[in-house]
Design a protein around this motif. Sequence first.
Motif, PDB file in Angstrom:
ATOM      1  N   GLY A  42      52.879  36.911  60.314  1.00 51.72           N
ATOM      2  CA  GLY A  42      52.060  36.096  59.952  1.00 51.72           C
ATOM      3  C   GLY A  42      50.702  36.748  59.767  1.00 51.72           C
ATOM      4  N   ARG A  43      50.337  37.260  60.902  1.00 55.11           N
ATOM      5  CA  ARG A  43      48.899  38.012  60.805  1.00 55.11           C
ATOM      6  C   ARG A  43      48.995  39.110  59.451  1.00 55.11           C
ATOM      7  NH1 ARG A  43      49.919  38.689  66.288  1.00 55.11           N
ATOM      8  NH2 ARG A  43      50.504  40.833  66.062  1.00 55.11           N
ATOM      9  N   LEU A  44      49.906  39.635  59.192  1.00 51.76           N
ATOM     10  CA  LEU A  44      50.033  40.343  58.122  1.00 51.76           C
ATOM     11  C   LEU A  44      50.001  39.682  56.807  1.00 51.76           C
ATOM     12  CD1 LEU A  44      50.216  43.277  56.563  1.00 51.76           C
ATOM     13  CD2 LEU A  44      52.935  42.927  56.776  1.00 51.76           C
ATOM     14  N   SER A  45      50.593  38.750  56.739  1.00 51.53           N
ATOM     15  CA  SER A  45      50.317  37.789  55.639  1.00 51.53           C
ATOM     16  C   SER A  45      49.041  37.131  55.298  1.00 51.53           C
ATOM     17  CB  SER A  45      51.548  36.720  55.646  1.00 51.53           C
ATOM     18  OG  SER A  45      51.054  35.659  56.565  1.00 51.53           O
ATOM     19  N   GLU A  46      48.332  36.814  56.472  1.00 55.52           N
ATOM     20  CA  GLU A  46      46.960  36.335  56.243  1.00 55.52           C
ATOM     21  C   GLU A  46      46.046  37.480  55.811  1.00 55.52           C
ATOM     22  OE1 GLU A  46      46.280  35.122  60.190  1.00 55.52           O
ATOM     23  OE2 GLU A  46      46.783  32.814  59.769  1.00 55.52           O
ATOM     24  N   ARG A  47      46.413  38.725  56.365  1.00 62.58           N
ATOM     25  CA  ARG A  47      45.504  39.746  55.726  1.00 62.58           C
ATOM     26  C   ARG A  47      45.544  39.942  54.419  1.00 62.58           C
ATOM     27  NH1 ARG A  47      46.138  45.174  59.090  1.00 62.58           N
ATOM     28  NH2 ARG A  47      44.590  45.498  57.425  1.00 62.58           N
ATOM     29  N   ILE A  48      47.032  40.011  53.767  1.00 66.87           N
ATOM     30  CA  ILE A  48      47.130  40.176  52.368  1.00 66.87           C
ATOM     31  C   ILE A  48      46.799  38.980  51.480  1.00 66.87           C
ATOM     32  CG2 ILE A  48      49.038  40.052  50.934  1.00 66.87           C
ATOM     33  CD1 ILE A  48      50.765  41.655  52.933  1.00 66.87           C
ATOM     34  N   ALA A  49      46.757  37.709  52.185  1.00 67.32           N
ATOM     35  CA  ALA A  49      46.527  36.803  51.555  1.00 67.32           C
ATOM     36  C   ALA A  49      44.972  36.534  51.334  1.00 67.32           C
ATOM     37  CB  ALA A  49      46.747  35.386  51.924  1.00 67.32           C
ATOM     38  N   ARG A  50      44.152  37.062  52.402  1.00 75.18           N
ATOM     39  CA  ARG A  50      42.695  37.251  52.320  1.00 75.18           C
ATOM     40  C   ARG A  50      42.130  38.124  51.225  1.00 75.18           C
ATOM     41  NH1 ARG A  50      42.689  37.363  58.155  1.00 75.18           N
ATOM     42  NH2 ARG A  50      42.842  35.325  58.760  1.00 75.18           N
ATOM     43  N   PHE A  51      43.136  39.347  50.985  1.00 76.41           N
ATOM     44  CA  PHE A  51      42.738  40.406  50.161  1.00 76.41           C
ATOM     45  C   PHE A  51      42.763  39.829  48.742  1.00 76.41           C
ATOM     46  CE2 PHE A  51      44.137  43.972  47.564  1.00 76.41           C
ATOM     47  CZ  PHE A  51      42.889  44.599  47.584  1.00 76.41           C
ATOM     48  N   LEU A  52      44.054  39.181  48.527  1.00 74.67           N
ATOM     49  CA  LEU A  52      44.337  38.556  47.371  1.00 74.67           C
ATOM     50  C   LEU A  52      43.111  37.763  46.844  1.00 74.67           C
ATOM     51  CD1 LEU A  52      48.151  37.901  47.381  1.00 74.67           C
ATOM     52  CD2 LEU A  52      47.182  39.684  46.417  1.00 74.67           C
ATOM     53  N   GLY A  53      42.408  37.138  47.592  1.00 71.45           N
ATOM     54  CA  GLY A  53      41.617  35.969  47.275  1.00 71.45           C
ATOM     55  C   GLY A  53      39.942  36.706  47.145  1.00 71.45           C
ATOM     56  N   THR A  54      39.868  38.018  47.043  1.00 70.34           N
ATOM     57  CA  THR A  54      38.612  38.647  46.919  1.00 70.34           C
ATOM     58  C   THR A  54      38.542  39.244  45.662  1.00 70.34           C
ATOM     59  OG1 THR A  54      39.702  40.785  47.406  1.00 70.34           O
ATOM     60  CG2 THR A  54      38.761  39.430  49.212  1.00 70.34           C
ATOM     61  N   GLY A  55      37.141  39.445  45.301  1.00 68.37           N
ATOM     62  CA  GLY A  55      36.603  39.939  44.047  1.00 68.37           C
ATOM     63  C   GLY A  55      37.272  41.436  43.829  1.00 68.37           C
ATOM     64  N   ARG A  56      37.448  42.046  45.108  1.00 68.08           N
ATOM     65  CA  ARG A  56      37.700  43.559  45.077  1.00 68.08           C
ATOM     66  C   ARG A  56      39.195  43.377  44.432  1.00 68.08           C
ATOM     67  NH1 ARG A  56      37.872  46.611  50.432  1.00 68.08           N
ATOM     68  NH2 ARG A  56      35.704  46.405  50.227  1.00 68.08           N
ATOM     69  N   PHE A  57      40.030  42.784  44.707  1.00 72.55           N
ATOM     70  CA  PHE A  57      41.320  42.500  44.249  1.00 72.55           C
ATOM     71  C   PHE A  57      41.263  42.496  42.980  1.00 72.55           C
ATOM     72  CE2 PHE A  57      45.072  40.084  43.225  1.00 72.55           C
ATOM     73  CZ  PHE A  57      46.014  40.872  43.293  1.00 72.55           C
ATOM     74  N   LEU A  58      40.615  41.467  42.445  1.00 69.49           N
ATOM     75  CA  LEU A  58      40.486  41.314  40.916  1.00 69.49           C
ATOM     76  C   LEU A  58      40.197  42.344  40.016  1.00 69.49           C
ATOM     77  CD1 LEU A  58      38.999  37.685  41.026  1.00 69.49           C
ATOM     78  CD2 LEU A  58      41.442  37.936  40.359  1.00 69.49           C
ATOM     79  N   VAL A  59      39.102  43.169  40.592  1.00 68.19           N
ATOM     80  CA  VAL A  59      38.750  44.147  39.931  1.00 68.19           C
ATOM     81  C   VAL A  59      39.821  45.175  39.878  1.00 68.19           C
ATOM     82  CG1 VAL A  59      37.171  46.191  40.260  1.00 68.19           C
ATOM     83  CG2 VAL A  59      36.159  43.845  40.596  1.00 68.19           C
ATOM     84  N   TYR A  60      40.326  45.431  41.173  1.00 68.06           N
ATOM     85  CA  TYR A  60      41.590  46.457  41.152  1.00 68.06           C
ATOM     86  C   TYR A  60      42.787  46.136  40.238  1.00 68.06           C
ATOM     87  CZ  TYR A  60      39.640  48.911  45.554  1.00 68.06           C
ATOM     88  OH  TYR A  60      38.911  49.001  46.389  1.00 68.06           O
ATOM     89  N   MET A  61      43.024  44.792  40.289  1.00 67.11           N
ATOM     90  CA  MET A  61      44.184  44.420  39.317  1.00 67.11           C
ATOM     91  C   MET A  61      43.819  44.621  37.912  1.00 67.11           C
ATOM     92  SD  MET A  61      46.981  43.345  39.747  1.00 67.11           S
ATOM     93  CE  MET A  61      48.039  42.091  39.720  1.00 67.11           C
ATOM     94  N   LEU A 103      53.321  34.442  50.677  1.00 64.71           N
ATOM     95  CA  LEU A 103      52.337  34.847  51.731  1.00 64.71           C
ATOM     96  C   LEU A 103      51.102  33.938  51.728  1.00 64.71           C
ATOM     97  CD1 LEU A 103      52.525  38.899  50.886  1.00 64.71           C
ATOM     98  CD2 LEU A 103      53.536  37.731  52.702  1.00 64.71           C
ATOM     99  N   ILE A 104      50.492  33.456  50.418  1.00 68.86           N
ATOM    100  CA  ILE A 104      49.540  32.595  50.715  1.00 68.86           C
ATOM    101  C   ILE A 104      49.776  31.348  51.207  1.00 68.86           C
ATOM    102  CG2 ILE A 104      47.984  31.167  49.066  1.00 68.86           C
ATOM    103  CD1 ILE A 104      48.042  33.677  47.099  1.00 68.86           C
ATOM    104  N   LEU A 105      51.100  30.908  50.885  1.00 70.48           N
ATOM    105  CA  LEU A 105      51.548  29.657  51.611  1.00 70.48           C
ATOM    106  C   LEU A 105      51.699  29.706  53.042  1.00 70.48           C
ATOM    107  CD1 LEU A 105      54.048  28.242  49.052  1.00 70.48           C
ATOM    108  CD2 LEU A 105      51.799  27.365  49.508  1.00 70.48           C
TER     109      LEU A 105
END
Length: 175
Positions: A42-61, A103-105
Amino acid sequence: MPRDDRSTDDRRLLRSTARLDVPRDARRTFMLRPTYDADAFGRLSERIARFLGTGRFLVYMTATILFWVAWNIFAPQDLRFDEYPFIFLTLALSLQASYAAPLILLAQNRQEARDRVQYERDRDVDARSRADMEFLAREMASLRMAVGEVATRDFLRSELRSLLADLDTREDDRV
C-alpha cells in the motif's frame, strides 16, 4: 521441577484455548505459501500514485513519447522498432494506464481509511471539547449565583452606616 502428567493433546488444547485473542498456530503445509506485507504494498502504491500526479511525471512521459515517435520516424529504417501507427507505443501506454488506475484506487482507499480515522478522532475531540465547554458554562453560572449571594463592599458599608445611625439615635434617646 514438577512433572506434568497431562498428555500432549491436553497441553495443546490448553495452549490453544488459554487466550482467545491469540490466533491459533497455522496448520503446517508441505508447500510454502507466498506472503506479502499488504501495508508495504500500500505504501509503495501511494508513492507511485503520488508520482503519477506530478508535473515531473507528465514531463517525463511527454519526453518519452516524443523521443519514441521521433526515433521511429527519423531513425534509419533498420533501427526503427515501432512503425507509424505506433502499435507498440499504444500497447505500452495502455499497459501503464491499466496498472496506474488500480494503484491510484488503492492509494485513494488507503487515504480514505486514514481520513475516516482522523474524522473519528476529530469527532471525539469535538465531543470532549463540547463537554468541557458545557462544564465550564455550568461552573460560570454557579460562580455568578455564588457571587450574587456574597455581600459586597458597598452593601456592607450601607449596613454599617445604618447600624451606626441606629446607635446614634439610641444614644441620643438616652441622653
